[in-house]
Design an enzyme around this catalytic site. Structure first.
Site, short mmCIF file in Angstrom:
data_model
loop_
_atom_site.label_atom_id
_atom_site.label_comp_id
_atom_site.label_asym_id
_atom_site.label_seq_id
_atom_site.Cartn_x
_atom_site.Cartn_y
_atom_site.Cartn_z
N TYR A 173 17.35 24.58 -31.48
CA TYR A 173 18.53 24.10 -30.75
C TYR A 173 19.20 25.23 -29.97
O TYR A 173 19.51 25.09 -28.76
CB TYR A 173 19.48 23.44 -31.75
CG TYR A 173 20.95 23.55 -31.50
CD1 TYR A 173 21.56 23.03 -30.36
CD2 TYR A 173 21.79 24.16 -32.46
CE1 TYR A 173 22.93 23.12 -30.17
CE2 TYR A 173 23.15 24.24 -32.28
CZ TYR A 173 23.72 23.73 -31.13
OH TYR A 173 25.07 23.82 -30.95
N ALA B 48 16.84 26.44 -27.09
CA ALA B 48 16.74 25.44 -26.02
C ALA B 48 18.00 25.41 -25.19
O ALA B 48 17.95 25.27 -23.95
CB ALA B 48 16.44 24.08 -26.62
N CYS B 49 19.16 25.53 -25.84
CA CYS B 49 20.42 25.54 -25.10
C CYS B 49 20.54 26.79 -24.23
O CYS B 49 20.99 26.72 -23.08
CB CYS B 49 21.60 25.45 -26.06
SG CYS B 49 21.83 23.82 -26.79
N GLU B 50 20.13 27.95 -24.76
CA GLU B 50 20.16 29.17 -23.95
C GLU B 50 19.34 28.97 -22.68
O GLU B 50 19.77 29.31 -21.57
CB GLU B 50 19.61 30.36 -24.75
CG GLU B 50 19.55 31.64 -23.92
CD GLU B 50 18.88 32.80 -24.64
OE1 GLU B 50 18.67 33.85 -23.99
OE2 GLU B 50 18.56 32.66 -25.84
N PHE C 288 21.08 26.60 -20.18
CA PHE C 288 22.15 27.26 -19.43
C PHE C 288 21.57 28.19 -18.37
O PHE C 288 22.07 28.24 -17.24
CB PHE C 288 23.08 28.03 -20.36
CG PHE C 288 24.13 27.18 -21.03
CD1 PHE C 288 25.19 26.66 -20.30
CD2 PHE C 288 24.06 26.90 -22.38
CE1 PHE C 288 26.16 25.87 -20.91
CE2 PHE C 288 25.02 26.11 -23.01
CZ PHE C 288 26.07 25.60 -22.27
#
Length: 434
Positions: free
Chosen positions: A392, A395-397, A400
């Site tokens: 998670y 994947a978020c990094e 962004f």
């Protein structure tokens, strides 16, 4: 998947990937696809990976296969899989559409093995449909309480393992790329409070206060700060933190829905990382409540993750992986949608700032912390859920970085229709440091 007429995994890969795809796939059936020296090396270790993908032709099938260990990527660190995720994203440009014959062959290959019950990871929550069927309608008080608990009431120690001693679970603000995470989090808190520009004795409400870091920082400035959250573990932690700091006369935390706060006439309200849980269709109602809670000329600082483009049919939302594993009923909207909701609720928007790059840096630090504290993270929540959080965060990094999502701060003022002369309820120019 066997021999003879049964379709091999390498043939399935050939059906969905271009021949020059920079990946080597080695499968349990002995077949391989792609050059041996490819930078991306994938091993499909179990036929259960194929069942997962066939049963869920979306990210859930892929996420389940990864979480349950049905495929592996050479060099992948489960605490920080970012490098391999980036390679997989680059692989997306090599995907091709299978022919009807290839699709039929793949389907026949899966069916030839008969019915197999698809395993569901223990860390996976119910789907949105299942939650509604059980009576948890999105963004009602009951559903919000359940979904907040699902995410936040895991273990305070687990969150400390990756967010660090600041206990701040939102985007930090970096002066330079090499600034420490703790300094950057203090920077963010200072930025929020500087924008509000509250004075000692002023009253502040922090909605979705987390473990209380912002409330405590405000109290240290002499501001009378109240924080509310639906997470019992967060509030218990924060109340003890307030006692340790000796700030009981200025800081208070409550397990309370923001809709139940009885006080009014706050000088300032902060909503940092809260809107993702509100639901885009409820934004206007949310800001209407903020408007009622503020005194005339009071200020609202709203900090939230946004989407960089409007979604099809203007339907905000998060993806299914996040909905089932991380933020049930999470919802995102574009910055323009949010600013319109603020305007329609009666606010004057003074400033809007995009901190997208800062969140990518923040997540990079969180993955590094999770890696450094991996043994304790597994002890706190188990290997599977710790692995989910590694995925998670990484994947978020990446999201962004690729500008799929952003994070914005909106500073808004409740106009004083009667009080101040000539409408001067804030200074002529920005009053905070960048």
């Amino acid at each position: 998947m066997g021999s003879g007429k049964t379709m091999l995994v390498s043939e399935m890969a050939q059906a969905v990937l271009k021949e020059d795809a920079p990946v080597c796939i080695e499968a349990f059936d002995g077949s391989t696809f792609g050059p041996e020296d490819a930078d991306l090396q994938v091993r499909v270790t179990s036929p259960k990976a194929i069942y997962q993908l066939a049963s869920n032709l979306n990210e859930i099938g892929l996420a389940r296969a990864y979480i349950l260990g049905y495929f592996d990527i050479e060099g992948l660190d489960v605490a920080d899989p970012y490098p391999q995720l980036r390679k997989l994203v680059e692989l997306a440009s090599y995907i091709r559409k299978p022919s009807p014959l290839e699709l039929a062959r793949m389907g026949a290959a899966v069916l030839s093995h008969g019915y197999h019950k698809v395993e569901v990871p223990q860390s996976e929550g119910p789907s949105k449909f299942e939650r509604i069927k059980s009576g948890l309608f999105p963004h009602t008080e009951k559903a919000d309480s359940e979904t907040v608990s699902f995410h936040y009431d895991l273990s305070n120690e687990f969150y400390a393992d990756f967010i660090g001693p600041s206990m701040t679970y939102t985007c930090a603000v970096f002066d330079t790329p090499d600034m420490s995470l703790d300094d950057a989090q203090r920077n963010k808190i200072d930025l929020v409070l500087d924008k509000l520009d509250l004075k000692p004795g002023d009253r502040m409400l922090d909605i979705g206060c987390g473990w209380g870091a912002l409330v405590i920082a405000a109290a240290k400035r002499g501001i009378k700060a109240l924080g509310v959250s639906l997470s019992h573990e967060q509030i218990e932690y924060g109340q003890e933190w307030i006692r340790r700091e000796g700030l009981e006369n200025l800081a208070e935390l409550r397990v309370m829905d923001y809709r139940e706060v009885p006080e009014r006439d706050f000088d300032g309200i902060t909503s940092v990382g809260m809107m993702e849980h509100v639901g885009a269709k409820n934004y206007r109602h949310y800001f209407d409540e903020m408007f009622k809670l503020l005194k005339p000329a009071g200020r609202l600082l709203n900090h939230q993750i946004t989407i960089s483009k409007d979604k099809p049919n203007n339907r905000p939302g998060t993806d299914e992986f996040l909905d089932r594993y991380i933020f049930p009923d999470g919802d995102l909207a574009s910055p323009g949608f949010i600013e319109s909701a603020l305007h329609d609720a009666g606010f004057e928007v003074v400033n809007q700032e995009n901190l997208r790059q800062h969140y990518a840096l923040t997540l990079h630090h969180w993955n590094a912390n999770l890696k450094a504290n991996w043994a304790d993270a597994v002890k706190q929540v188990g290997y599977e859920r710790a692995k989910v959080y590694g995925l998670y965060l990484a994947a978020c990094e990446l999201n962004f970085e690729l500008n799929g999502i952003q994070v914005h701060q909106f500073l808004a003022v409740k106009p004083d229709k009667e009080g101040l002369p000539k409408g001067n309820w804030y200074p002529l120019r920005p009053w905070w440091a960048a």
